[in-house]
Design a protein around this motif. Sequence first.
Motif, PDB file in Angstrom:
ATOM      1  N   MET A 126      82.894 -70.891 -44.643  1.00 28.85           N
ATOM      2  CA  MET A 126      83.355 -72.228 -44.951  1.00 28.85           C
ATOM      3  C   MET A 126      83.920 -72.915 -43.713  1.00 28.85           C
ATOM      4  O   MET A 126      83.619 -74.067 -43.451  1.00 28.85           O
ATOM      5  CB  MET A 126      84.404 -72.139 -46.063  1.00 28.85           C
ATOM      6  N   ILE A 127      84.727 -72.191 -42.956  1.00 27.80           N
ATOM      7  CA  ILE A 127      85.323 -72.757 -41.759  1.00 27.80           C
ATOM      8  C   ILE A 127      84.245 -72.995 -40.704  1.00 27.80           C
ATOM      9  O   ILE A 127      84.294 -73.996 -39.980  1.00 27.80           O
ATOM     10  CB  ILE A 127      86.443 -71.845 -41.215  1.00 27.80           C
ATOM     11  N   ALA A 128      83.266 -72.115 -40.633  1.00 29.71           N
ATOM     12  CA  ALA A 128      82.194 -72.273 -39.652  1.00 29.71           C
ATOM     13  C   ALA A 128      81.381 -73.536 -39.939  1.00 29.71           C
ATOM     14  O   ALA A 128      80.992 -74.249 -39.008  1.00 29.71           O
ATOM     15  CB  ALA A 128      81.286 -71.048 -39.665  1.00 29.71           C
ATOM     16  N   ILE A 129      81.149 -73.832 -41.196  1.00 28.54           N
ATOM     17  CA  ILE A 129      80.397 -75.035 -41.571  1.00 28.54           C
ATOM     18  C   ILE A 129      81.175 -76.282 -41.174  1.00 28.54           C
ATOM     19  O   ILE A 129      80.606 -77.240 -40.651  1.00 28.54           O
ATOM     20  CB  ILE A 129      80.076 -75.028 -43.078  1.00 28.54           C
ATOM     21  N   GLN A 130      82.485 -76.276 -41.397  1.00 29.83           N
ATOM     22  CA  GLN A 130      83.311 -77.413 -41.013  1.00 29.83           C
ATOM     23  C   GLN A 130      83.348 -77.581 -39.499  1.00 29.83           C
ATOM     24  O   GLN A 130      83.323 -78.710 -38.989  1.00 29.83           O
ATOM     25  CB  GLN A 130      84.729 -77.242 -41.546  1.00 29.83           C
ATOM     26  N   LEU A 131      83.373 -76.487 -38.774  1.00 30.13           N
ATOM     27  CA  LEU A 131      83.378 -76.542 -37.314  1.00 30.13           C
ATOM     28  C   LEU A 131      82.063 -77.117 -36.794  1.00 30.13           C
ATOM     29  O   LEU A 131      82.064 -77.977 -35.912  1.00 30.13           O
ATOM     30  CB  LEU A 131      83.627 -75.149 -36.737  1.00 30.13           C
ATOM     31  N   VAL A 132      80.958 -76.668 -37.344  1.00 30.88           N
ATOM     32  CA  VAL A 132      79.649 -77.175 -36.927  1.00 30.88           C
ATOM     33  C   VAL A 132      79.522 -78.656 -37.261  1.00 30.88           C
ATOM     34  O   VAL A 132      79.031 -79.450 -36.449  1.00 30.88           O
ATOM     35  CB  VAL A 132      78.519 -76.352 -37.584  1.00 30.88           C
ATOM     36  N   ALA A 133      79.997 -79.055 -38.431  1.00 29.76           N
ATOM     37  CA  ALA A 133      79.938 -80.466 -38.816  1.00 29.76           C
ATOM     38  C   ALA A 133      80.799 -81.322 -37.884  1.00 29.76           C
ATOM     39  O   ALA A 133      80.400 -82.430 -37.508  1.00 29.76           O
ATOM     40  CB  ALA A 133      80.396 -80.636 -40.263  1.00 29.76           C
TER      41      ALA A 133
END
Length: 60
Positions: free
Chosen positions: A1-8
Motif C-alpha cells: 500500500m505504501i509502495a503504491i502511494q510512493l510510486v503515485a
Amino acid sequence: MIAIQLVAAVLSMALNQLLQTRYGALGVVSLLLLGAGIRARNSTYASIGAIMLVLLMTQA
C-alpha cells in the motif's frame, strides 16, 4: 500500500515538472484544476482543466 502511494507521488511530481518546464505556470494550474475536479467529482473544474491542457498542447 505504501509502495503504491510512493510510486503515485513520484509520478505526480514528474508530471508536474514536465508540465512546468514545457507549458509554464498555466500548465500546472490546469493540472491542478483537472485533479481537483476529478477528486471532488466536479465536472466543471475537470472540464476546464482538461480544456486548458488541450489548448496548451495544441498551441506548442
